[in-house]
Design a protein around this motif. Structure first.
Motif, short mmCIF file in Angstrom:
data_model
loop_
_atom_site.label_atom_id
_atom_site.label_comp_id
_atom_site.label_asym_id
_atom_site.label_seq_id
_atom_site.Cartn_x
_atom_site.Cartn_y
_atom_site.Cartn_z
N LEU A 15 60.54 8.63 40.38
CA LEU A 15 60.99 7.39 39.72
C LEU A 15 60.56 7.30 38.26
O LEU A 15 61.22 6.71 37.44
CB LEU A 15 60.44 6.16 40.45
N GLY A 16 59.39 7.86 37.94
CA GLY A 16 58.88 7.76 36.57
C GLY A 16 57.42 8.16 36.58
O GLY A 16 56.88 8.52 37.63
N ASP A 17 56.80 8.10 35.41
CA ASP A 17 55.38 8.45 35.34
C ASP A 17 54.52 7.27 35.80
O ASP A 17 54.96 6.12 35.76
CB ASP A 17 55.00 8.82 33.91
N ASN A 18 53.32 7.64 36.21
CA ASN A 18 52.35 6.60 36.58
C ASN A 18 52.82 5.69 37.72
O ASN A 18 52.65 4.48 37.69
CB ASN A 18 52.04 5.75 35.34
N VAL A 19 53.48 6.32 38.67
CA VAL A 19 53.93 5.57 39.87
C VAL A 19 53.21 6.13 41.07
O VAL A 19 53.06 7.34 41.20
CB VAL A 19 55.46 5.69 40.06
N GLU A 20 52.74 5.24 41.92
CA GLU A 20 52.06 5.72 43.15
C GLU A 20 53.02 5.50 44.32
O GLU A 20 53.63 4.45 44.44
CB GLU A 20 50.78 4.93 43.36
#
Lengths: 216, 165
Positions: free
Chosen positions: A147-152
Motif C-alpha cells: 500500500l505504501g511506506d510505513n504501513v503495518e
C-alpha cells in the motif's frame, strides 16, 4: 313594480353578456314592459356610476384589510395576557422535554462505528496476491500488494476459528512451521490482511480469501 | 276627436321617447351627437306610420316601435360605415350626464355606495366593476354563488332605497 320573468336579464344585457338573439328578444321585451324598462334604466345608471367611481368601492378594500388586521391585533393582544402566555411557555417546555429527553431513549441504539476483527470496511482495500486459489501443498508464505511506506500489516488465517495472527511491515510473510503443522490437506482456510498507519489507525482491509489444500 | 288623437300622440311620445333614446344610446354610445336627432326621427317615423295606418295591431305597439327603432339604427350604422368605413366605437360606460335626472341619481348612488358595508361594496365592485361572473365572485370571496346574489341584490336594494328617499 311587479316581478317580471325577464328581470334577471337586466344585468346580463347591460354587461353585454347576452347572445345577439337573446339581446334582441330582451330589447323587444323592454319596449313592451314598462316595469323592466324602469329597472333597466335605473340599473344602467347604477352600473355606470360604479364604472366611473371605482375608488368609492376600492376604499372599502382598505377597510376590509384594516378590519382584518385590527381583529388580528385584537386576538394577539388578548392572547398575550400573562395567563395564556405562561400556559404557552409550559407547553413549549413539555414539547422540548419530549423531543430531547424521551424520544431519543425510545429509538434504536446508534450504529457502532468501531470495527471488530471480523468486519471489513468498504473503500480502501488491500489486494491479496497469493494464495488465492486452491493449493496442492500447504503454502509457505502469504503475499499481498504493497500500500505504501510505513504501513503495518496484520494478517489473520482461519479455518473454523482463528488459526494465526501476525503483524509485519513487509507485503509478504512466511508461515511459521508451528502454524503449518496445524494445517492439514483437504481443509479449507481463509486469510485476510488489514493495514494500519503508524498511529494505529486502520487504513485498509482486504477481502477474506478462501483456499483449499488438496488432499493426499 | 282631433283633441283625442293629440292626447294619444302625446302619451305615445312620453312613453316611448325614453325607451327609444335608451336603445339608441346603447347602440351608438351616449357621446354620439346624432343620438337626439335619431330619436326624434324615429318618433316621427312611428307617428307617421301609425297615422298612415301601417300599425294594424298584428303585434303590440311596443314591438312595432322596437322594429322601427332597430331598423333605423341599422340604417344609421350602415350610412356611417359607408362614410367612415368603420362606425365609431361607442364609449362603453360614459358618465351618466345625459340628463339632469340621471346626474342627480348618480350623485345619490355615490352616497349610497359610500354608506355600504365593505362586504356589499366588495361584491358589487367585483360583479359590476370587474364584471366577474357570480361564480367567479363567489370563488374570490369564498362564499356560495347564492350568497353572492344575496349580497348584490341587497346592495342594489340599499341603493334603490337611497334613490327613493
Amino acid at each position: 313594480m311587479s316581478k317580471c320573468k325577464f328581470e334577471h336579464l337586466i344585468d346580463e344585457y347591460l354587461l353585454n353578456r347576452l347572445s345577439e338573439k337573446d339581446k334582441e328578444s330582451f330589447e323587444e321585451h323592454y319596449f313592451n314592459c314598462s316595469s323592466c324598462f324602469e329597472k333597466l334604466r335605473e340599473r344602467d345608471i347604477i352600473i355606470r356610476t360604479i364604472k366611473n367611481n371605482p375608488a368609492l368601492l376600492l376604499e372599502d378594500k382598505a377597510e376590509v384589510r384594516s378590519s382584518v388586521l385590527a381583529s388580528f391585533k385584537k386576538e394577539l393582544a388578548a392572547f398575550l395576557t400573562p395567563r395564556p402566555l405562561a400556559l404557552a411557555g409550559i407547553t413549549a417546555l413539555l414539547i422540548l422535554i419530549v423531543i430531547f429527553a424521551i424520544v431519543p431513549r425510545s429509538q434504536a441504539p446508534a450504529p457502532n462505528f468501531f470495527l471488530t476483527d471480523e468486519e471489513t470496511v468498504r473503500g480502501s482495500s488491500i489486494t491479496l496476491i497469493s494464495p488465492v486459489i486452491d493449493m496442492n501443498n500447504i503454502p509457505s508464505s502469504f503475499e499481498w500488494k504493497k500500500l505504501g511506506d510505513n504501513v503495518e500489516y496484520q494478517i489473520s488465517i482461519s479455518n473454523h476459528q482463528l488459526l494465526w495472527k501476525a503483524t509485519t511491515k513487509e507485503n509478504r510473510i512466511t508461515l511459521p512451521d508451528e502454524v503449518k503443522a496445524k494445517m492439514s490437506p483437504g481443509e479449507k482456510y481463509s486469510w485476510q490482511v488489514k493495514a494500519f498507519s503508524p498511529d494505529g489507525t486502520l487504513i485498509a482491509v482486504s477481502s477474506r480469501v478462501q483456499f483449499k489444500i488438496a488432499g493426499r | 276627436m282631433a283633441h283625442r288623437i293629440d292626447e294619444d300622440i302625446q302619451e305615445l311620445v312620453v312613453r316611448y321617447r325614453p325607451i327609444i333614446a335608451f336603445r339608441v344610446r346603447k347602440a351608438l354610445g351616449p357621446q354620439n351627437v346624432d343620438c337626439e336627432d335619431l330619436v326624434s326621427e324615429i318618433l316621427s317615423q312611428v307617428l307617421e306610420k301609425i297615422q298612415n295606418g301601417e300599425f294594424r295591431g298584428d303585434s303590440s305597439l311596443g314591438t312595432f316601435v322596437y322594429t322601427i327603432t332597430s331598423r333605423r339604427i341599422v340604417d344609421y350604422i350602415r350610412e356611417k360605415t359607408k362614410v367612415m368605413k368603420y362606425a365609431p366605437e361607442p364609449a362603453p360606460y360614459p358618465d351618466p350626464q345625459e340628463s339632469l335626472e340621471a346626474r342627480e341619481m348618480s350623485e345619490r348612488i355615490k352616497k349610497a355606495l359610500e354608506r355600504l358595508k365593505p362586504k356589499y361594496r366588495e361584491a358589487i365592485y367585483l360583479y359590476y366593476y370587474q364584471e366577474l361572473s357570480r361564480e367567479e365572485v363567489a370563488a374570490r370571496l369564498g362564499v356560495s354563488t347564492r350568497k353572492v346574489s344575496e349580497l348584490v341584490n341587497y346592495a342594489l336594494k340599499l341603493i334603490r332605497k337611497e334613490l327613493k328617499s
